[in-house]
Motif scaffolding. Structure first.
Motif, mmCIF file in Angstrom:
data_model
loop_
_atom_site.group_PDB
_atom_site.id
_atom_site.type_symbol
_atom_site.label_atom_id
_atom_site.label_comp_id
_atom_site.label_asym_id
_atom_site.label_seq_id
_atom_site.Cartn_x
_atom_site.Cartn_y
_atom_site.Cartn_z
ATOM 1 N N GLN A 40 -3.120 4.337 -3.648
ATOM 2 C CA GLN A 40 -1.942 3.970 -2.862
ATOM 3 C C GLN A 40 -2.346 3.131 -1.655
ATOM 4 O O GLN A 40 -1.699 2.141 -1.332
ATOM 5 N N GLN A 41 -3.423 3.518 -0.991
ATOM 6 C CA GLN A 41 -3.876 2.748 0.160
ATOM 7 C C GLN A 41 -4.389 1.376 -0.278
ATOM 8 O O GLN A 41 -4.139 0.369 0.388
ATOM 9 N N ALA A 42 -5.082 1.322 -1.397
ATOM 10 C CA ALA A 42 -5.557 0.036 -1.911
ATOM 11 C C ALA A 42 -4.372 -0.878 -2.210
ATOM 12 O O ALA A 42 -4.395 -2.070 -1.874
ATOM 13 N N TRP A 43 -3.319 -0.337 -2.835
ATOM 14 C CA TRP A 43 -2.109 -1.118 -3.094
ATOM 15 C C TRP A 43 -1.504 -1.600 -1.778
ATOM 16 O O TRP A 43 -1.105 -2.756 -1.661
ATOM 17 N N ALA A 44 -1.431 -0.722 -0.794
ATOM 18 C CA ALA A 44 -0.803 -1.059 0.487
ATOM 19 C C ALA A 44 -1.541 -2.201 1.183
ATOM 20 O O ALA A 44 -0.913 -3.126 1.703
ATOM 21 N N ILE A 45 -2.857 -2.161 1.171
ATOM 22 C CA ILE A 45 -3.642 -3.220 1.805
ATOM 23 C C ILE A 45 -3.417 -4.534 1.071
ATOM 24 O O ILE A 45 -3.224 -5.585 1.687
ATOM 25 N N GLU A 46 -3.410 -4.481 -0.247
ATOM 26 C CA GLU A 46 -3.167 -5.686 -1.046
ATOM 27 C C GLU A 46 -1.764 -6.244 -0.787
ATOM 28 O O GLU A 46 -1.578 -7.451 -0.660
ATOM 29 N N GLU A 47 -0.779 -5.371 -0.698
ATOM 30 C CA GLU A 47 0.603 -5.798 -0.439
ATOM 31 C C GLU A 47 0.727 -6.437 0.946
ATOM 32 O O GLU A 47 1.326 -7.492 1.102
ATOM 33 N N LEU A 48 0.160 -5.802 1.962
ATOM 34 C CA LEU A 48 0.253 -6.335 3.319
ATOM 35 C C LEU A 48 -0.486 -7.656 3.462
ATOM 36 O O LEU A 48 -0.076 -8.512 4.240
ATOM 37 N N ALA A 49 -1.561 -7.830 2.712
ATOM 38 C CA ALA A 49 -2.352 -9.060 2.802
ATOM 39 C C ALA A 49 -1.578 -10.285 2.315
ATOM 40 O O ALA A 49 -1.984 -11.408 2.563
ATOM 41 N N GLN A 50 -0.442 -10.075 1.669
ATOM 42 C CA GLN A 50 0.374 -11.175 1.167
ATOM 43 C C GLN A 50 1.362 -11.704 2.195
ATOM 44 O O GLN A 50 2.096 -12.652 1.916
ATOM 45 N N HIS A 51 1.416 -11.086 3.379
ATOM 46 C CA HIS A 51 2.398 -11.448 4.399
ATOM 47 C C HIS A 51 1.704 -11.667 5.742
ATOM 48 O O HIS A 51 0.819 -10.891 6.098
#
Length: 77
Positions: A40-51
């Motif tokens: 979940q944290q890995a997904w969150a970091i990847e998601e935030l890195a797109q913005h």
């Protein structure tokens, strides 16, 4: 939509990612955490890195190297 349904709105994904990263700050955990890490944290970091705002948050939390992911400003005029 029930509480179990996942939202596909970008603002909801961003907010969920932001809350996940903040929850894990300073060693916090969630229900997805296991000994080897947290998907979940890995997904969150990847998601935030797109913005741009997400990149800024990741840099402030020292979870991202700014030289690898420069924050892009708006279109030049």
């Amino acid at each position: 939509m029930s509480g179990l349904d996942e939202s596909d709105r970008p603002v909801d994904r961003f907010d969920s990612a932001r809350r996940t990263v903040l929850q894990h700050k300073d060693g916090g955990t969630c229900h997805q955490c296991v000994d080897g890490g947290c998907g979940q944290q890995a997904w969150a970091i990847e998601e935030l890195a797109q913005h741009p705002g997400g990149l800024l948050l990741l840099q402030q939390l020292q979870l991202l190297n700014p030289s690898n992911h420069p924050i892009q400003e708006g279109q030049p005029r």
